[in-house]
Design a protein around this motif. Structure first.
Motif, PDB file in Angstrom:
ATOM      1  N   GLN A 109     -34.941 -51.188 -33.227  1.00 10.56           N
ATOM      2  CA  GLN A 109     -34.048 -50.152 -33.741  1.00 10.56           C
ATOM      3  C   GLN A 109     -32.981 -49.798 -32.714  1.00 10.56           C
ATOM      4  N   ILE A 110     -33.377 -49.721 -31.462  1.00  9.14           N
ATOM      5  CA  ILE A 110     -32.402 -49.437 -30.401  1.00  9.14           C
ATOM      6  C   ILE A 110     -31.337 -50.528 -30.347  1.00  9.14           C
ATOM      7  N   HIS A 111     -31.759 -51.788 -30.441  1.00  9.47           N
ATOM      8  CA  HIS A 111     -30.796 -52.895 -30.418  1.00  9.47           C
ATOM      9  C   HIS A 111     -29.861 -52.835 -31.624  1.00  9.47           C
ATOM     10  N   ARG A 112     -30.424 -52.524 -32.800  1.00  8.46           N
ATOM     11  CA  ARG A 112     -29.580 -52.403 -34.001  1.00  8.46           C
ATOM     12  C   ARG A 112     -28.584 -51.252 -33.848  1.00  8.46           C
ATOM     13  N   ASP A 113     -29.042 -50.131 -33.266  1.00 11.55           N
ATOM     14  CA  ASP A 113     -28.152 -48.993 -33.056  1.00 11.55           C
ATOM     15  C   ASP A 113     -27.037 -49.333 -32.074  1.00 11.55           C
ATOM     16  N   ILE A 114     -27.353 -50.057 -31.021  1.00 15.17           N
ATOM     17  CA  ILE A 114     -26.335 -50.453 -30.035  1.00 15.17           C
ATOM     18  C   ILE A 114     -25.307 -51.367 -30.687  1.00 15.17           C
ATOM     19  N   ILE A 115     -25.776 -52.327 -31.461  1.00 13.64           N
ATOM     20  CA  ILE A 115     -24.856 -53.243 -32.149  1.00 13.64           C
ATOM     21  C   ILE A 115     -23.979 -52.469 -33.123  1.00 13.64           C
ATOM     22  N   ALA A 116     -24.571 -51.537 -33.851  1.00 12.02           N
ATOM     23  CA  ALA A 116     -23.795 -50.734 -34.790  1.00 12.02           C
ATOM     24  C   ALA A 116     -22.765 -49.888 -34.057  1.00 12.02           C
ATOM     25  N   LEU A 117     -23.146 -49.329 -32.929  1.00 12.14           N
ATOM     26  CA  LEU A 117     -22.227 -48.513 -32.140  1.00 12.14           C
ATOM     27  C   LEU A 117     -21.069 -49.351 -31.612  1.00 12.14           C
ATOM     28  N   LEU A 118     -21.391 -50.512 -31.063  1.00 18.68           N
ATOM     29  CA  LEU A 118     -20.357 -51.366 -30.478  1.00 18.68           C
ATOM     30  C   LEU A 118     -19.441 -51.974 -31.538  1.00 18.68           C
ATOM     31  N   SER A 119     -19.985 -52.245 -32.703  1.00 18.32           N
ATOM     32  CA  SER A 119     -19.174 -52.863 -33.755  1.00 18.32           C
ATOM     33  C   SER A 119     -18.475 -51.836 -34.632  1.00 18.32           C
ATOM     34  N   GLY A 120     -18.897 -50.580 -34.523  1.00 19.86           N
ATOM     35  CA  GLY A 120     -18.288 -49.550 -35.363  1.00 19.86           C
ATOM     36  C   GLY A 120     -18.869 -49.518 -36.759  1.00 19.86           C
ATOM     37  N   ASN A 121     -19.894 -50.265 -36.988  1.00 22.13           N
ATOM     38  CA  ASN A 121     -20.561 -50.285 -38.303  1.00 22.13           C
ATOM     39  C   ASN A 121     -21.795 -49.410 -38.254  1.00 22.13           C
ATOM     40  N   ARG A 122     -21.785 -48.381 -39.035  1.00 20.77           N
ATOM     41  CA  ARG A 122     -22.954 -47.500 -39.102  1.00 20.77           C
ATOM     42  C   ARG A 122     -23.529 -47.584 -40.499  1.00 20.77           C
ATOM     43  N   THR A 123     -24.818 -47.432 -40.605  1.00 18.62           N
ATOM     44  CA  THR A 123     -25.454 -47.464 -41.922  1.00 18.62           C
ATOM     45  C   THR A 123     -25.271 -46.116 -42.598  1.00 18.62           C
ATOM     46  N   GLU A 124     -25.475 -46.094 -43.901  1.00 20.17           N
ATOM     47  CA  GLU A 124     -25.292 -44.863 -44.671  1.00 20.17           C
ATOM     48  C   GLU A 124     -26.254 -43.769 -44.238  1.00 20.17           C
ATOM     49  N   THR A 125     -27.393 -44.131 -43.692  1.00 20.41           N
ATOM     50  CA  THR A 125     -28.369 -43.122 -43.309  1.00 20.41           C
ATOM     51  C   THR A 125     -28.042 -42.470 -41.977  1.00 20.41           C
ATOM     52  N   ASP A 126     -27.106 -43.064 -41.209  1.00 20.46           N
ATOM     53  CA  ASP A 126     -26.708 -42.451 -39.945  1.00 20.46           C
ATOM     54  C   ASP A 126     -25.949 -41.166 -40.244  1.00 20.46           C
ATOM     55  N   GLN A 127     -26.212 -40.139 -39.452  1.00 18.95           N
ATOM     56  CA  GLN A 127     -25.562 -38.860 -39.690  1.00 18.95           C
ATOM     57  C   GLN A 127     -25.081 -38.297 -38.368  1.00 18.95           C
ATOM     58  N   THR A 128     -23.869 -37.758 -38.381  1.00 25.59           N
ATOM     59  CA  THR A 128     -23.318 -37.106 -37.214  1.00 25.59           C
ATOM     60  C   THR A 128     -22.994 -35.675 -37.603  1.00 25.59           C
ATOM     61  N   TYR A 129     -23.415 -34.721 -36.775  1.00 27.67           N
ATOM     62  CA  TYR A 129     -23.219 -33.307 -37.066  1.00 27.67           C
ATOM     63  C   TYR A 129     -22.319 -32.682 -36.014  1.00 27.67           C
ATOM     64  N   ASN A 130     -21.555 -31.678 -36.440  1.00 25.26           N
ATOM     65  CA  ASN A 130     -20.704 -30.953 -35.491  1.00 25.26           C
ATOM     66  C   ASN A 130     -21.485 -29.778 -34.903  1.00 25.26           C
ATOM     67  N   ALA A 131     -20.825 -28.981 -34.050  1.00 28.81           N
ATOM     68  CA  ALA A 131     -21.495 -27.874 -33.366  1.00 28.81           C
ATOM     69  C   ALA A 131     -22.021 -26.824 -34.348  1.00 28.81           C
ATOM     70  N   GLN A 132     -21.401 -26.705 -35.519  1.00 27.43           N
ATOM     71  CA  GLN A 132     -21.846 -25.744 -36.520  1.00 27.43           C
ATOM     72  C   GLN A 132     -22.988 -26.293 -37.382  1.00 27.43           C
ATOM     73  N   GLY A 133     -23.362 -27.546 -37.162  1.00 23.85           N
ATOM     74  CA  GLY A 133     -24.444 -28.155 -37.930  1.00 23.85           C
ATOM     75  C   GLY A 133     -23.987 -28.810 -39.213  1.00 23.85           C
ATOM     76  N   ASN A 134     -22.663 -28.923 -39.406  1.00 28.24           N
ATOM     77  CA  ASN A 134     -22.134 -29.565 -40.610  1.00 28.24           C
ATOM     78  C   ASN A 134     -21.998 -31.057 -40.377  1.00 28.24           C
ATOM     79  N   GLN A 135     -22.331 -31.803 -41.413  1.00 30.37           N
ATOM     80  CA  GLN A 135     -22.251 -33.260 -41.293  1.00 30.37           C
ATOM     81  C   GLN A 135     -20.805 -33.701 -41.363  1.00 30.37           C
ATOM     82  N   GLY A 136     -20.455 -34.584 -40.436  1.00 33.97           N
ATOM     83  CA  GLY A 136     -19.117 -35.145 -40.448  1.00 33.97           C
ATOM     84  C   GLY A 136     -18.987 -36.190 -41.541  1.00 33.97           C
ATOM     85  N   LYS A 137     -17.776 -36.501 -41.910  1.00 33.74           N
ATOM     86  CA  LYS A 137     -17.520 -37.464 -42.986  1.00 33.74           C
ATOM     87  C   LYS A 137     -17.362 -38.893 -42.483  1.00 33.74           C
TER      88      LYS A 137
END
Length: 147
Positions: A109-137
């Motif tokens: 999973q770590i290797h897949r995450d690194i590849i996704a990070l480096l390639s800019g491809n994230r899966t739909e289940t990946d979520q990024t939240y801001n300081a207010q706890g809102n999910q980014g688009k």
């Protein structure tokens, strides 16, 4: 019953060897020595191939009852002790194998995450939240990066 004691002894010895292989596998995973894993995997498979017919013989001996009941009903203390020691080593093998499996899955999973990070491809289940706890688009951690 001497044949049964010999059978249990053989299963126990092979199980100890299997546990040693599993511990070597864990050490190789901990040290990122992935080349060693192929040799260890071959050794594990050979041991499992040797254990399989012995286990089939063990099961066939008890016929209609569980092997634990079969051994207990024999009243032979040497058989009971041998079986308890064998079960203990098998349990340790199972635990080590589960630990190794979780470690392999996590490293994968770590290797897949690194590849996704480096390639800019994230899966739909990946979520990024801001300081207010809102999910980014954004679907990428690498916004505005041109290849």
């Amino acid at each position: 019953m001497p044949d049964l004691l010999s059978l249990l002894h053989s299963i126990h010895q092979l199980s100890e060897q299997l546990l040693e292989c599993l511990q070597q596998e864990k050490a190789a995973l901990d040290e990122n020595q992935y080349e060693a894993l192929s040799t260890i995997t071959e050794q594990k498979q050979q041991l499992l191939n040797q254990l399989e017919p012995l286990d089939a013989q063990r099961i066939a001996l008890s016929s209609e009852q569980s092997f634990n009941e079969f051994i207990a009903s024999s009243g032979d203390q040497s058989l009971i002790r041998a079986w308890n020691h064998t079960r203990d080593i098998i349990t340790r093998c199972q635990q080590q194998n589960e630990t190794n499996g979780r470690l392999l899955n996590r490293q994968g999973q770590i290797h897949r995450d690194i590849i996704a990070l480096l390639s800019g491809n994230r899966t739909e289940t990946d979520q990024t939240y801001n300081a207010q706890g809102n999910q980014g688009k954004s679907a990428s951690l690498l916004n505005n990066v041109k290849a």
